[in-house]
Design a protein around this motif. Sequence first.
Motif, PDB file in Angstrom:
ATOM      1  N   ASN A  55       0.692  -1.189  -0.133  1.00  0.00           N
ATOM      2  CA  ASN A  55      -0.141  -0.229   0.117  1.00  0.00           C
ATOM      3  C   ASN A  55       0.653   1.101  -0.097  1.00  0.00           C
ATOM      4  O   ASN A  55       0.916   2.847  -0.265  1.00  0.00           O
ATOM      5  CB  ASN A  55      -0.904  -0.023   1.415  1.00  0.00           C
ATOM      6  N   HIS A  62       3.751   1.675  -1.077  1.00  0.00           N
ATOM      7  CA  HIS A  62       4.219   1.431  -2.941  1.00  0.00           C
ATOM      8  C   HIS A  62       2.728   1.913  -3.607  1.00  0.00           C
ATOM      9  O   HIS A  62       3.709   3.305  -4.462  1.00  0.00           O
ATOM     10  CB  HIS A  62       4.388  -0.278  -3.359  1.00  0.00           C
ATOM     11  N   CYS A  63       1.974   1.945  -3.718  1.00  0.00           N
ATOM     12  CA  CYS A  63       0.907   2.597  -3.991  1.00  0.00           C
ATOM     13  C   CYS A  63       0.469   3.594  -4.414  1.00  0.00           C
ATOM     14  O   CYS A  63       0.642   4.982  -5.242  1.00  0.00           O
ATOM     15  CB  CYS A  63      -0.156   1.738  -4.029  1.00  0.00           C
ATOM     16  N   TYR A  77       1.827   6.793  -7.308  1.00  0.00           N
ATOM     17  CA  TYR A  77       0.424   7.777  -7.539  1.00  0.00           C
ATOM     18  C   TYR A  77       1.481   9.642  -7.377  1.00  0.00           C
ATOM     19  O   TYR A  77       1.199   9.807  -8.396  1.00  0.00           O
ATOM     20  CB  TYR A  77      -0.839   8.033  -6.448  1.00  0.00           C
ATOM     21  N   ALA A 108       7.387   1.551 -10.063  1.00  0.00           N
ATOM     22  CA  ALA A 108       6.792   0.551 -10.143  1.00  0.00           C
ATOM     23  C   ALA A 108       7.738  -0.669 -10.716  1.00  0.00           C
ATOM     24  O   ALA A 108       7.632  -2.148  -9.729  1.00  0.00           O
ATOM     25  CB  ALA A 108       6.240   0.057 -10.839  1.00  0.00           C
ATOM     26  N   LEU A 119       6.033  -4.210  -8.389  1.00  0.00           N
ATOM     27  CA  LEU A 119       4.528  -3.666  -7.884  1.00  0.00           C
ATOM     28  C   LEU A 119       4.069  -4.440  -8.799  1.00  0.00           C
ATOM     29  O   LEU A 119       3.764  -4.852 -10.311  1.00  0.00           O
ATOM     30  CB  LEU A 119       4.394  -2.274  -8.831  1.00  0.00           C
ATOM     31  N   PHE A 136      -2.262  -3.642  -9.774  1.00  0.00           N
ATOM     32  CA  PHE A 136      -2.209  -3.142  -8.704  1.00  0.00           C
ATOM     33  C   PHE A 136      -1.656  -1.966  -9.696  1.00  0.00           C
ATOM     34  O   PHE A 136      -2.230  -0.706  -9.236  1.00  0.00           O
ATOM     35  CB  PHE A 136      -0.751  -2.730  -7.337  1.00  0.00           C
ATOM     36  N   TRP A 137      -0.510  -1.719 -10.809  1.00  0.00           N
ATOM     37  CA  TRP A 137      -0.435  -0.537 -11.003  1.00  0.00           C
ATOM     38  C   TRP A 137      -1.253   0.072 -12.272  1.00  0.00           C
ATOM     39  O   TRP A 137      -1.323   0.729 -12.612  1.00  0.00           O
ATOM     40  CB  TRP A 137       0.356  -1.525 -12.314  1.00  0.00           C
ATOM     41  N   LEU A 177      -3.961   1.392 -10.021  1.00  0.00           N
ATOM     42  CA  LEU A 177      -3.359   2.808  -9.727  1.00  0.00           C
ATOM     43  C   LEU A 177      -3.474   4.245 -10.861  1.00  0.00           C
ATOM     44  O   LEU A 177      -3.623   5.191 -10.763  1.00  0.00           O
ATOM     45  CB  LEU A 177      -2.227   3.351  -9.542  1.00  0.00           C
TER      46      LEU A 177
END
Length: 327
Positions: free
Chosen positions: A79, A81-82, A86, A106, A111, A115-116, A119
């Motif tokens: 999270n 990383h996310c 962003y 990423a 990542l 998820f990539w 986002l």
Amino acid sequence: MIEIKDFKQVFNLPPDHSYSEHLHNEIIKNRRILDNKLFFDRLVGVLQVKTSNLYPPRTINDLKELHKRIVSSPIALINKHCLLFYLLKDLTPSIHSENEIAATFARAVHLPNKFWTFLEGLWALDRLQFQTATEFLTHPSLLPTFPEEILDVLLKHAGAAGSGRGKDEALALAYYHTVQPPLKSEEVRERFFAYLADRSVTNAFYFARARPQDEQRRLLELLISQTLQSFSGEKRAERGVELVDLPLNVEEEEWLEEFLLEGKGRNLHGARDTVMMRRIATGKLKEAVRDGGVKGRKFDDVNWEVVKDGIGRGLGPRKEEETFVML
């Protein structure tokens, strides 16, 4: 592997580079357009990261503080990383984009693609890039996250309900059919239903019939209201005919008549005319003949009184019999 607690490793920026005034103002403007809530705001809210008023950051020190709060928060590493990804997306367009720093990050932190992709979609939504956002957010690898919120943004801002964005107008429908959000929010459900009704009375009707039973009557009344008051001229006539021709069951027929004759719909333009047309179309001729509530102006020397008189003569003594219905 990047050590995310090291600001310089994450934000590999030129000296004194941060969010420009133009970028800061653009993000603030987009937040206002999106009802004062970006999807980045939703993310940090769900994750309970206390970013305060730090996003978007005005200075490099604000960015450093935002980074510190993210990496020190008691949330899963992925999270963190996310959220960092962003922020790097924000800065990518202004820094050697041929070596996109968000993508580099990423890959460095491994990542996961889903998820990539997610986002990228949220970031595009926050930048009002609706076509791009929908392409990412309808990817089959994604589990629906914020589905109703995303649909609502597309409905209100991506060409739906007459906002005039042309090709973007169909994005909400594409997103709905792909993701199938549950529409638990009454506000979003009714906004989506109004969007469907604007496109097709018949399709909206079948959508309403497929919803849980406790929602169906309300949706049918919304469909009737929108059909009778949201259009004019030829479009109103076409939609009116489509409404009259709907294959209502007995219960739905009762709802329509109660709404237009006794309920909130009785003052709608053409309310009683619609009931009369339904009765004639479905063979309820005795009720049509005996309805003294409709008269109307004459068109080519014809009004409802003339029509009822003609039906009455056609029925003859059958006017006094029990109602019959054409199948």
